[in-house]
Structure formats: structure tokens, C-alpha cells
Design a protein around this motif. Sequence first.
Motif, PDB file in Angstrom:
ATOM      1  N   GLU A   9       9.616   8.543 -31.554  1.00  0.00           N
ATOM      2  CA  GLU A   9       8.310   7.884 -31.695  1.00  0.00           C
ATOM      3  C   GLU A   9       8.150   7.240 -33.069  1.00  0.00           C
ATOM      4  O   GLU A   9       7.415   6.261 -33.226  1.00  0.00           O
ATOM      5  N   TRP A  10       8.848   7.772 -34.035  1.00  0.00           N
ATOM      6  CA  TRP A  10       8.751   7.358 -35.429  1.00  0.00           C
ATOM      7  C   TRP A  10       9.619   6.136 -35.748  1.00  0.00           C
ATOM      8  O   TRP A  10       9.532   5.564 -36.833  1.00  0.00           O
ATOM      9  N   VAL A  11      10.467   5.746 -34.809  1.00  0.00           N
ATOM     10  CA  VAL A  11      11.455   4.688 -35.029  1.00  0.00           C
ATOM     11  C   VAL A  11      10.860   3.379 -35.555  1.00  0.00           C
ATOM     12  O   VAL A  11      11.445   2.759 -36.456  1.00  0.00           O
ATOM     13  N   PRO A  12       9.717   2.895 -35.039  1.00  0.00           N
ATOM     14  CA  PRO A  12       9.196   1.602 -35.524  1.00  0.00           C
ATOM     15  C   PRO A  12       9.049   1.508 -37.036  1.00  0.00           C
ATOM     16  O   PRO A  12       9.388   0.485 -37.637  1.00  0.00           O
ATOM     17  N   VAL A  13       8.550   2.579 -37.675  1.00  0.00           N
ATOM     18  CA  VAL A  13       8.402   2.518 -39.132  1.00  0.00           C
ATOM     19  C   VAL A  13       9.668   2.973 -39.843  1.00  0.00           C
ATOM     20  O   VAL A  13       9.882   2.630 -41.011  1.00  0.00           O
ATOM     21  N   LEU A  14      10.524   3.742 -39.166  1.00  0.00           N
ATOM     22  CA  LEU A  14      11.806   4.108 -39.772  1.00  0.00           C
ATOM     23  C   LEU A  14      12.641   2.859 -40.032  1.00  0.00           C
ATOM     24  O   LEU A  14      13.372   2.780 -41.016  1.00  0.00           O
ATOM     25  N   LYS A  15      12.542   1.889 -39.131  1.00  0.00           N
ATOM     26  CA  LYS A  15      13.297   0.646 -39.300  1.00  0.00           C
ATOM     27  C   LYS A  15      12.798  -0.159 -40.495  1.00  0.00           C
ATOM     28  O   LYS A  15      13.572  -0.848 -41.151  1.00  0.00           O
ATOM     29  N   VAL A  16      11.494  -0.058 -40.767  1.00  0.00           N
ATOM     30  CA  VAL A  16      10.915  -0.796 -41.894  1.00  0.00           C
ATOM     31  C   VAL A  16      11.169  -0.062 -43.209  1.00  0.00           C
ATOM     32  O   VAL A  16      11.431  -0.667 -44.253  1.00  0.00           O
ATOM     33  N   ASN A  17      11.071   1.283 -43.133  1.00  0.00           N
ATOM     34  CA  ASN A  17      11.334   2.158 -44.284  1.00  0.00           C
ATOM     35  C   ASN A  17      10.388   1.900 -45.462  1.00  0.00           C
ATOM     36  O   ASN A  17      10.782   1.965 -46.615  1.00  0.00           O
ATOM     37  N   GLU A  18       9.141   1.586 -45.160  1.00  0.00           N
ATOM     38  CA  GLU A  18       8.124   1.459 -46.203  1.00  0.00           C
ATOM     39  C   GLU A  18       7.458   2.822 -46.361  1.00  0.00           C
ATOM     40  O   GLU A  18       6.903   3.354 -45.412  1.00  0.00           O
ATOM     41  N   GLU A  19       7.520   3.390 -47.551  1.00  0.00           N
ATOM     42  CA  GLU A  19       7.183   4.799 -47.760  1.00  0.00           C
ATOM     43  C   GLU A  19       5.797   5.173 -47.260  1.00  0.00           C
ATOM     44  O   GLU A  19       5.632   6.186 -46.568  1.00  0.00           O
TER      45      GLU A  19
END
Length: 210
Positions: free
Chosen positions: A159-169
Motif C-alpha cells: 500500500e505504501w509503494v506510491p510514496v516509496l517510489k517518490v521517496n520524499e521523506e
Amino acid sequence: MTSRNWVKLFISTLLVGGLTTGVVGFIVRWEEFAPIFADFDILEIVSVLFWLVGVGLIFSIVSQMGFFAYLTVHRFGLGIFKGLWNPIQIVLILFALFDLVYFRYKAFANEGESMLPYIGVAIFLLLVGLVVAAIKTKQTNQHAFIPAVFFMVVVTSIEWVPVLKVNEESWLYLMLFPLLACNTYQLLILHKLNEDSQKQRSKIAEKPSK
């Protein structure tokens, strides 16, 4: 689960996601929002709060989709793999944790950067999963432990993948904590709603037909 309890779960999980994101958002992005608090700009504060709650509702829906998808996968897993399903889940948990560290480090780490922060996130997610699984086991039975850890670690990671790809803290934590809150809530409330649904069906069945 009865439709009444499903609606109850849906709405209450939305509230959990919205409220958690509203609180976490101000904390993890405090540097951005501090000026509006310093100026005591009530209108701007309320506007930001509504925006954060709206984002939280989206996170909640993502969490609920993941939860019901896992319930389906879990049933298939039990039916197909039977006694091997728990060992398979353990292997998948380890793979998910490894991927969360190795691939993120390879993709986003600067030259010479330590791997420890990436390991720390994975350990934190595992610890949360173990604690929630222990509570779930205490509420139900020991067979719930591994599935609960799997859900909290593997499904949350997906579920967390969308922001993991961006990697903005700030976005990493802004999404992670609401997901954990929603997933924990759904996991711990599920058996209670199922029991309540069963009681409702029993009462309906006991009513004399006219």
C-alpha cells in the motif's frame, strides 16, 4: 459480515485515516506549516487541516482495499497451500523486509550513505507488526499471529509503494502512519464485527416467521 457492519467498518476506518493524517501531517511537515501557526492564521490552519484529512481519507481507502484484498488472498492461500500457507507467509515477510531495505537503498541512497536509516524503517515496520499481531493473538487465538504480521508488514508495504517510489521523506511518514493506524484498526476490530454479525443473524433466524 453484515452490510450494516461493513458500512460501520468503512466509515470508522475513514475517520481513523482522516484524523491520523490530520495530526501526523502537522508533525512531519511542521517546518512548512509553522509560519501559519506563528501568525495564528485560523483560516489557513483550518484549510490545511481539511486538506490533510482529505488526503487521509484517500489513504484510508487504500488501506481498506488492501485489507479486503488480503482477506481474499488469505482464504485462497489456506485453501490451496493448507498447512504450508504460514511458512509461505513467513518467507514473503522476509522478502518484503529485504526489498524495503535493499531496493530502496540501491535506488535512492547517495554515494557513501549509510544503510542504517533504511534498515531502521524496516525494523520499525516489523516491530509494529509483531506488537499488533501479539494483540490480535491475545484477542483471538495463536493461529492469527503470522497472518497478522504478514498483513501489517507485507500488505502495508504494498500500500505504501506510491510514496516509496517518490521517496520524499515527509510523504513517506505522512502515508505510513495513517496506513498503520487504519490497518491496525481493521485487523483488531474485524473479529468483533464478525461476532456481532453472527449475533444479528442468529436473532433474525430466531424470529418467528409470520
